[in-house]
Every structure is written in C-alpha cells, then in structure tokens.
Write a protein that holds these residues in place. Structure first.
Motif, PDB file in Angstrom:
ATOM      1  N   SER A 122       2.991  49.186  51.363  1.00 40.50           N
ATOM      2  CA  SER A 122       4.136  48.291  51.417  1.00 40.50           C
ATOM      3  C   SER A 122       5.408  48.912  50.821  1.00 40.50           C
ATOM      4  N   ILE A 123       5.275  49.801  49.858  1.00 41.21           N
ATOM      5  CA  ILE A 123       6.476  50.449  49.287  1.00 41.21           C
ATOM      6  C   ILE A 123       7.193  51.275  50.362  1.00 41.21           C
ATOM      7  N   ALA A 124       6.413  52.046  51.114  1.00 40.07           N
ATOM      8  CA  ALA A 124       7.021  52.830  52.197  1.00 40.07           C
ATOM      9  C   ALA A 124       7.577  51.904  53.271  1.00 40.07           C
ATOM     10  N   ALA A 125       6.806  50.872  53.627  1.00 42.36           N
ATOM     11  CA  ALA A 125       7.222  49.979  54.715  1.00 42.36           C
ATOM     12  C   ALA A 125       8.486  49.189  54.365  1.00 42.36           C
ATOM     13  N   THR A 126       8.590  48.709  53.126  1.00 49.37           N
ATOM     14  CA  THR A 126       9.779  47.930  52.770  1.00 49.37           C
ATOM     15  C   THR A 126      11.018  48.822  52.699  1.00 49.37           C
ATOM     16  N   ASN A 127      10.820  50.091  52.366  1.00 49.20           N
ATOM     17  CA  ASN A 127      11.963  51.015  52.322  1.00 49.20           C
ATOM     18  C   ASN A 127      12.375  51.504  53.704  1.00 49.20           C
ATOM     19  N   ILE A 128      11.392  51.690  54.595  1.00 48.30           N
ATOM     20  CA  ILE A 128      11.684  52.339  55.872  1.00 48.30           C
ATOM     21  C   ILE A 128      11.848  51.335  57.014  1.00 48.30           C
ATOM     22  N   ILE A 129      11.052  50.269  57.001  1.00 49.21           N
ATOM     23  CA  ILE A 129      11.086  49.342  58.138  1.00 49.21           C
ATOM     24  C   ILE A 129      11.956  48.120  57.848  1.00 49.21           C
ATOM     25  N   ASP A 130      11.647  47.392  56.806  1.00 51.43           N
ATOM     26  CA  ASP A 130      12.312  46.118  56.558  1.00 51.43           C
ATOM     27  C   ASP A 130      12.026  45.695  55.114  1.00 51.43           C
ATOM     28  N   PRO A 131      13.062  45.349  54.353  1.00 52.36           N
ATOM     29  CA  PRO A 131      12.850  44.961  52.949  1.00 52.36           C
ATOM     30  C   PRO A 131      11.882  43.780  52.788  1.00 52.36           C
ATOM     31  N   ASP A 132      11.757  42.967  53.830  1.00 51.08           N
ATOM     32  CA  ASP A 132      10.853  41.814  53.745  1.00 51.08           C
ATOM     33  C   ASP A 132       9.494  42.076  54.388  1.00 51.08           C
ATOM     34  N   PHE A 133       9.212  43.326  54.677  1.00 48.97           N
ATOM     35  CA  PHE A 133       7.971  43.673  55.380  1.00 48.97           C
ATOM     36  C   PHE A 133       6.744  43.171  54.623  1.00 48.97           C
ATOM     37  N   LYS A 134       5.841  42.500  55.365  1.00 42.39           N
ATOM     38  CA  LYS A 134       4.589  42.009  54.782  1.00 42.39           C
ATOM     39  C   LYS A 134       3.436  42.809  55.374  1.00 42.39           C
ATOM     40  N   ILE A 135       2.860  43.657  54.561  1.00 42.06           N
ATOM     41  CA  ILE A 135       1.902  44.637  55.052  1.00 42.06           C
ATOM     42  C   ILE A 135       0.675  43.985  55.715  1.00 42.06           C
ATOM     43  N   THR A 136       0.182  42.925  55.125  1.00 36.81           N
ATOM     44  CA  THR A 136      -1.030  42.290  55.667  1.00 36.81           C
ATOM     45  C   THR A 136      -0.775  41.685  57.042  1.00 36.81           C
ATOM     46  N   ARG A 137       0.412  41.124  57.219  1.00 38.85           N
ATOM     47  CA  ARG A 137       0.738  40.486  58.500  1.00 38.85           C
ATOM     48  C   ARG A 137       1.305  41.448  59.533  1.00 38.85           C
ATOM     49  N   GLN A 138       2.034  42.453  59.084  1.00 37.03           N
ATOM     50  CA  GLN A 138       2.821  43.250  60.040  1.00 37.03           C
ATOM     51  C   GLN A 138       2.319  44.675  60.249  1.00 37.03           C
ATOM     52  N   ARG A 139       1.253  45.047  59.557  1.00 32.84           N
ATOM     53  CA  ARG A 139       0.692  46.403  59.764  1.00 32.84           C
ATOM     54  C   ARG A 139       0.215  46.529  61.223  1.00 32.84           C
ATOM     55  N   GLY A 140       0.198  47.749  61.694  1.00 35.19           N
ATOM     56  CA  GLY A 140      -0.321  47.992  63.035  1.00 35.19           C
ATOM     57  C   GLY A 140       0.639  47.664  64.168  1.00 35.19           C
ATOM     58  N   GLN A 141       1.869  47.254  63.833  1.00 30.24           N
ATOM     59  CA  GLN A 141       2.845  46.906  64.884  1.00 30.24           C
ATOM     60  C   GLN A 141       3.953  47.962  64.941  1.00 30.24           C
ATOM     61  N   TRP A 142       4.248  48.412  66.151  1.00 33.85           N
ATOM     62  CA  TRP A 142       5.268  49.447  66.332  1.00 33.85           C
ATOM     63  C   TRP A 142       6.660  48.856  66.394  1.00 33.85           C
ATOM     64  N   GLN A 143       7.594  49.652  65.944  1.00 33.69           N
ATOM     65  CA  GLN A 143       8.998  49.300  66.025  1.00 33.69           C
ATOM     66  C   GLN A 143       9.753  50.586  66.323  1.00 33.69           C
ATOM     67  N   GLU A 144      10.745  50.520  67.201  1.00 33.91           N
ATOM     68  CA  GLU A 144      11.507  51.732  67.458  1.00 33.91           C
ATOM     69  C   GLU A 144      12.844  51.662  66.745  1.00 33.91           C
ATOM     70  N   LYS A 145      13.159  52.729  66.017  1.00 31.27           N
ATOM     71  CA  LYS A 145      14.447  52.805  65.321  1.00 31.27           C
ATOM     72  C   LYS A 145      15.035  54.170  65.597  1.00 31.27           C
ATOM     73  N   LYS A 146      16.220  54.197  66.183  1.00 27.91           N
ATOM     74  CA  LYS A 146      16.908  55.463  66.485  1.00 27.91           C
ATOM     75  C   LYS A 146      15.976  56.473  67.156  1.00 27.91           C
ATOM     76  N   GLY A 147      15.211  56.006  68.113  1.00 25.36           N
ATOM     77  CA  GLY A 147      14.356  56.918  68.871  1.00 25.36           C
ATOM     78  C   GLY A 147      13.069  57.335  68.167  1.00 25.36           C
ATOM     79  N   ILE A 148      12.809  56.757  66.989  1.00 28.94           N
ATOM     80  CA  ILE A 148      11.569  57.083  66.273  1.00 28.94           C
ATOM     81  C   ILE A 148      10.674  55.831  66.255  1.00 28.94           C
ATOM     82  N   TRP A 149       9.405  56.023  66.636  1.00 27.41           N
ATOM     83  CA  TRP A 149       8.450  54.922  66.587  1.00 27.41           C
ATOM     84  C   TRP A 149       7.855  54.821  65.195  1.00 27.41           C
TER      85      TRP A 149
END
Ligand code: URA
Ligand code: SF4
Length: 185
Positions: A122-149
């Motif tokens: 969750s530390i990596a996910a909240t910094n890289i994907i979304d500050p409100d990222f919830k690891i248990t609910r949102q793990r395993g889901q792809w998101q594209e940002k500036k051409g990076i999955w």
C-alpha cells in the motif's frame, strides 16, 4: 540529465531527509536498466540496508520466487523502493521522507522507461497510483498512466504474515505475466 549510474552516485550521498542518519548503505535499485517491468517496494529493511540491495531478506526471497515463478528473473526486471534509506526499526516511511525521496524514483522511471509498474504494498500504491488506494479492494486492477500500465499487489512481507494473502498474491503475478505478454509480445 542523469544516467542511472550518476543518479545512484547522487543518492549514495543524499542527506535530504533524516533517514540518512541511520543508514548503512543506500538501496538504489537492482536489475535491468532497460527493464520493461519495474517493481516498487516501500523501503529497505535490515538486510537490505547492509547489502545495499532491495529485497534480499525474507520478503525478498518470496518476491524472487514469485518473479521466477512467472518465468522472469531479478536480472530481467528492475526492483526499487519508494525510500532509499532504511526507516528505523522498519517503521513505515513518514510523509516528509517519502516526499524527499520520491523524485529519485521518478528519475529512475524516466531513465528505465518501463512499460509496466507493479506496486508492492500500500505504501507504493498510495504514492504511485492514488493517495486513497485501498490495497485489499483495488489490488490486481490495471490503470494506465502516461503510457505505463500500473497495478498493485500485496507487499511480500504482508503475505508472509498472512497466509490468506498468498493466493491473491500469486494470482496478481500471473496477471502480471499475462499483461506483459499482451503488451510486450
Ligand atoms: N521491503 C521493501 O519494501 N523493500 C525492500 O527492499 C525490502 C523489504
Ligand atoms: Fe535521501 Fe531518500 Fe535517503 Fe532520505 S531516504 S536521505 S531522501 S536517499
């Protein structure tokens, strides 16, 4: 403009945040400088601080197994952390420490130019994907940002502490393999 080597040299002398006081070695990152896949953890633990290499302790052994389990290796991907110096007693890095250190990771991304980023925990996910990222609910889901999955899975340390996270962790690695075959061929 840095090279990966000059950036690593700069980081090795960094005193931008208080974490520099307790470190043995900075832990810059390891792997293929042109990797298609970048894995990002939280910060060095005890053994990483001594070795100067990410994910070499118990969590690292699990991570290495997972990487090898999908037919890749520590040499074909690149592995880095949000903070490059060990937080005392393995506490979570503080907001100010992460803010001081994350520009280095951004440079690493610019230089390596990965196509896929896997956030470990969750530390990596909240910094890289979304500050409100919830690891248990949102793990395993792809998101594209500036051409990076980008996707997140559980931190391997969390998997070691909690058996029930094992299966989803492995499923996420299989999904990482599937996605890499889809977009990298
Ligand atoms: N945990 C992390 O997040 N990173 C490491 O390098 C080791 C353990
Ligand atoms: Fe510098 Fe990062 Fe280490 Fe803080 S954690 S001293 S910002 S390299």
């Amino acid at each position: 403009m840095y090279t990966l080597e000059s950036l690593q040299q700069l980081v090795s002398q960094c005193m931008k945040c208080p974490l520099h006081q307790g470190r043995t070695k900075t832990v810059f990152g390891v792997g293929n400088p042109k990797a298609d896949i970048l894995l990002v953890g939280e910060g060095p633990g005890h053994q990483e601080d001594i070795a100067g290499e990410p994910f070499v302790g118990p969590a690292g052994q699990l991570l290495t197994k997972a990487i090898e389990g999908i037919g890749m290796s520590r040499e074909t991907v690149y592995i880095a952390n949000i903070v490059k110096c060990r937080p005392p007693g393995n506490r979570n890095p503080l907001k100010e420490e992460m803010e001081s250190c994350i520009p280095y990771l951004r440079w690493q991304v610019k230089l390596i130019r990965p196509k896929i980023i896997l956030c470990l925990g969750s530390i990596a996910a909240t910094n890289i994907i979304d500050p409100d990222f919830k690891i248990t609910r949102q793990r395993g889901q792809w998101q594209e940002k500036k051409g990076i999955w980008i996707m997140a899975t559980f931190h391997p340390s969390a998997v070691l502490r909690d058996e029930t996270k094992k299966k989803p962790f492995w499923e996420d690695f299989k999904e990482l393999k599937r996605k890499s075959e889809e977009i990298l061929g």
